[in-house]
Design a protein around this motif. Sequence first.
Motif, PDB file in Angstrom:
ATOM      1  N   PRO A   1       0.828  -1.217   0.000  1.00  0.00           N
ATOM      2  CA  PRO A   1       0.000   0.000   0.000  1.00  0.00           C
ATOM      3  C   PRO A   1       0.860   1.264   0.000  1.00  0.00           C
ATOM      4  N   ARG A   2       0.390   2.268  -0.752  1.00  0.00           N
ATOM      5  CA  ARG A   2       1.131   3.526  -0.928  1.00  0.00           C
ATOM      6  C   ARG A   2       2.591   3.217  -1.296  1.00  0.00           C
ATOM      7  N   PRO A   3       2.787   2.537  -2.411  1.00  0.00           N
ATOM      8  CA  PRO A   3       4.102   1.979  -2.733  1.00  0.00           C
ATOM      9  C   PRO A   3       5.197   3.018  -2.953  1.00  0.00           C
ATOM     10  N   GLN A   4       4.839   4.255  -3.292  1.00  0.00           N
ATOM     11  CA  GLN A   4       5.863   5.272  -3.528  1.00  0.00           C
ATOM     12  C   GLN A   4       6.418   5.856  -2.229  1.00  0.00           C
ATOM     13  N   ARG A   5       5.816   5.509  -1.104  1.00  0.00           N
ATOM     14  CA  ARG A   5       6.259   6.025   0.187  1.00  0.00           C
ATOM     15  C   ARG A   5       7.362   5.164   0.779  1.00  0.00           C
ATOM     16  N   PHE A   6       8.397   5.828   1.288  1.00  0.00           N
ATOM     17  CA  PHE A   6       9.460   5.132   2.015  1.00  0.00           C
ATOM     18  C   PHE A   6       8.973   4.925   3.444  1.00  0.00           C
ATOM     19  N   ASP A   7       8.541   3.701   3.748  1.00  0.00           N
ATOM     20  CA  ASP A   7       7.878   3.423   5.023  1.00  0.00           C
ATOM     21  C   ASP A   7       8.383   2.098   5.595  1.00  0.00           C
ATOM     22  N   PRO A   8       9.498   2.123   6.320  1.00  0.00           N
ATOM     23  CA  PRO A   8      10.020   0.880   6.898  1.00  0.00           C
ATOM     24  C   PRO A   8       9.054   0.183   7.849  1.00  0.00           C
ATOM     25  N   SER A   9       8.123   0.939   8.436  1.00  0.00           N
ATOM     26  CA  SER A   9       7.189   0.327   9.388  1.00  0.00           C
ATOM     27  C   SER A   9       6.276  -0.689   8.721  1.00  0.00           C
ATOM     28  N   ARG A  10       6.142  -0.649   7.391  1.00  0.00           N
ATOM     29  CA  ARG A  10       5.260  -1.591   6.704  1.00  0.00           C
ATOM     30  C   ARG A  10       5.719  -3.039   6.919  1.00  0.00           C
ATOM     31  N   TRP A  11       7.025  -3.232   7.205  1.00  0.00           N
ATOM     32  CA  TRP A  11       7.553  -4.591   7.293  1.00  0.00           C
ATOM     33  C   TRP A  11       7.152  -5.300   8.581  1.00  0.00           C
ATOM     34  N   SER A  12       6.555  -4.565   9.527  1.00  0.00           N
ATOM     35  CA  SER A  12       6.005  -5.212  10.717  1.00  0.00           C
ATOM     36  C   SER A  12       4.571  -5.685  10.483  1.00  0.00           C
ATOM     37  N   LYS A  13       4.012  -5.341   9.313  1.00  0.00           N
ATOM     38  CA  LYS A  13       2.613  -5.648   9.031  1.00  0.00           C
ATOM     39  C   LYS A  13       2.435  -6.587   7.837  1.00  0.00           C
ATOM     40  N   ILE A  14       3.443  -6.704   6.985  1.00  0.00           N
ATOM     41  CA  ILE A  14       3.290  -7.500   5.767  1.00  0.00           C
ATOM     42  C   ILE A  14       4.354  -8.584   5.687  1.00  0.00           C
ATOM     43  N   LYS A  15       4.046  -9.652   4.985  1.00  0.00           N
ATOM     44  CA  LYS A  15       4.997 -10.726   4.722  1.00  0.00           C
ATOM     45  C   LYS A  15       4.832 -11.160   3.268  1.00  0.00           C
ATOM     46  N   PRO A  16       5.379 -10.379   2.341  1.00  0.00           N
ATOM     47  CA  PRO A  16       5.236 -10.742   0.923  1.00  0.00           C
ATOM     48  C   PRO A  16       5.979 -12.032   0.598  1.00  0.00           C
ATOM     49  N   THR A  17       5.510 -12.722  -0.429  1.00  0.00           N
ATOM     50  CA  THR A  17       6.198 -13.933  -0.881  1.00  0.00           C
ATOM     51  C   THR A  17       7.480 -13.544  -1.619  1.00  0.00           C
ATOM     52  N   VAL A  18       8.311 -14.540  -1.888  1.00  0.00           N
ATOM     53  CA  VAL A  18       9.566 -14.281  -2.600  1.00  0.00           C
ATOM     54  C   VAL A  18       9.311 -13.869  -4.053  1.00  0.00           C
ATOM     55  N   TYR A  19       8.083 -14.060  -4.536  1.00  0.00           N
ATOM     56  CA  TYR A  19       7.765 -13.645  -5.904  1.00  0.00           C
ATOM     57  C   TYR A  19       7.148 -12.249  -5.939  1.00  0.00           C
ATOM     58  N   GLU A  20       6.812 -11.732  -4.757  1.00  0.00           N
ATOM     59  CA  GLU A  20       6.309 -10.360  -4.656  1.00  0.00           C
ATOM     60  C   GLU A  20       7.423  -9.390  -4.263  1.00  0.00           C
ATOM     61  N   TYR A  21       8.339  -9.861  -3.440  1.00  0.00           N
ATOM     62  CA  TYR A  21       9.478  -9.050  -3.024  1.00  0.00           C
ATOM     63  C   TYR A  21      10.740  -9.862  -3.279  1.00  0.00           C
ATOM     64  N   ASN A  22      11.485  -9.482  -4.275  1.00  0.00           N
ATOM     65  CA  ASN A  22      12.669 -10.277  -4.631  1.00  0.00           C
ATOM     66  C   ASN A  22      13.793  -9.411  -5.198  1.00  0.00           C
ATOM     67  N   PRO A  23      14.388  -8.567  -4.374  1.00  0.00           N
ATOM     68  CA  PRO A  23      15.511  -7.744  -4.860  1.00  0.00           C
ATOM     69  C   PRO A  23      16.705  -8.583  -5.294  1.00  0.00           C
ATOM     70  N   PHE A  24      16.797  -9.820  -4.801  1.00  0.00           N
ATOM     71  CA  PHE A  24      17.894 -10.709  -5.172  1.00  0.00           C
ATOM     72  C   PHE A  24      17.408 -11.856  -6.056  1.00  0.00           C
ATOM     73  N   SER A  25      16.264 -11.665  -6.737  1.00  0.00           N
ATOM     74  CA  SER A  25      15.633 -12.684  -7.559  1.00  0.00           C
ATOM     75  C   SER A  25      15.122 -13.814  -6.655  1.00  0.00           C
ATOM     76  N   ALA A  26      14.735 -14.933  -7.259  1.00  0.00           N
ATOM     77  CA  ALA A  26      14.159 -16.037  -6.498  1.00  0.00           C
ATOM     78  C   ALA A  26      14.322 -17.313  -7.310  1.00  0.00           C
ATOM     79  N   GLY A  27      13.993 -18.444  -6.690  1.00  0.00           N
ATOM     80  CA  GLY A  27      14.086 -19.714  -7.385  1.00  0.00           C
ATOM     81  C   GLY A  27      15.524 -20.156  -7.576  1.00  0.00           C
ATOM     82  N   PRO A  28      15.782 -21.030  -8.546  1.00  0.00           N
ATOM     83  CA  PRO A  28      17.129 -21.560  -8.759  1.00  0.00           C
ATOM     84  C   PRO A  28      18.153 -20.486  -9.104  1.00  0.00           C
ATOM     85  N   ARG A  29      17.676 -19.319  -9.555  1.00  0.00           N
ATOM     86  CA  ARG A  29      18.581 -18.245  -9.956  1.00  0.00           C
ATOM     87  C   ARG A  29      18.735 -17.165  -8.885  1.00  0.00           C
TER      88      ARG A  29
END
Length: 485
Positions: free
Chosen positions: A381-409
């Motif tokens: 929610p409100r994705p353009q906002r820099f909001d570290p507090s969101r990480w206490s409320k959400i647990k995205p999957t590795v396919y939704e949040y993957n700065p280092f990619s996911a899977g075998p690669r």
Amino acid sequence: MGTVFHLIRYGRDPIGVTDRLFREYGPIVSLVRGPVRIFSPAGCAMVFATGAGVNRQILTEHDRYHMCALPGALYPSDEVLAEAAAADKRWRATPERLQPIRRTLTGLFHVNGAEHRRHRRLLMPAFHKTRIDAYRDEMVALTTKVLDEWRDDQVRDVLEDMTELTLRIATKTLFGEDAGEQGVRLARMFQEWLVTKFSPAMLLRFDAGPTVFRRWLDLTRDIDQCTLDIVRAKVARSKSQRDVAPDMLSSLIAARDEDGSALDEDELVGHAGVIFAAGHETSTNALAWTLLLLSQHPDIATDLVDELRGVLRGEAPTVEQLGSLPLLDAVVKESLRILPPVPIHPRLVAKDSELEGHSLPAGTELFLSIYHMHHDPDVFPRPQRFDPSRWSKIKPTVYEYNPFSAGPRMCIGASFATMEIKIVLAMLLQRFRIELLPGARVDRRVTITMAPKNGLPMRIRRADDAWGGGPRDLRGNLRELVDFS
């Protein structure tokens, strides 16, 4: 102009162009049909995609969606080398000029299927947790050395300082202490190589005069020779040593597969180049973006400094203490989400495929937009906002949040990079407060990575509780990606 016009337009602003395409056409869109030849000599179309379902399919179906070496369509096959040998030499590159491309920035990017699994097995010991944790002391010592050069009220290019720091960490941990200035020189050449590779002027592939292609071939030759010298010296040294040295390259040299096979010289050069270039370039950008975001969000910066002082009391964090800094962890996660250092992940469709109802013929060059996935309002929610507090409320999957990619690669160096970023931030923020210069302009530069286009000049202050500045200080097209209001 057709295809060429669209490719040039995309090259000038990859995120802006894909943003408009996704909004107009949906999460899977083709930019051009016909020969594109960016990542493959046989590229037949250029398609962009975003979304968790798309990510899951592409990042798990390893044998259908391939990776390519970073030289991409410029990687010379045996047939290309044979044609070069028979061609008119006045304008065309000779086989001798093309040959170094076959080892430069290849590594894990260049292998797929069973060969990729074999190479990853051989690399895993160098990235085992115990070995990564052992690099903590080197990271602390090198960070201390850089920060000791900072002075109160100085104006410094923070991007340049973070580049210097991360490349020295990469040099020490990958090559060992003996690489010295040779490793620093190599890092500078890698940076220029990447920027040059994605220049529109590379469309003119004449190895003559002052062409950009000629300069790129010169850089490729110099990078190859420099890396080869380091690898050969390390191999020679390893033969006289009883124990394996603690650096990554020594571990790669000593690695043996189940059948006793080892990485050959070409493979060692390719892996060393990728680990070194990717290892410092992405961490540099992550650190620079995080420091910029903190300078524009003084309340978050103040809370983070309070956490660091309370737990660390001015000292560098131990590996164990890094797990006791929840706000630091959230700040790093949020920075990697909102400004991912690698915003676009390329793939090559290896065989005719269907992606959520769309037919993708073999040879399609497919680009996953991690940036747009990280800015999906249904997940963040409100994705353009820099909001570290969101990480206490959400647990995205590795396919939704993957700065280092996911899977075998998934990036084999993810743990290394995360530890490095956290250590540097924890040490820097306990000693200094940073301010963006009034009226500063920050634009993005996107190739494979995303970085501040013209550096990041900032004023250095001794640590205090006066974090100020704020959104009013920043101009430039970075505001299209982050809401600073």
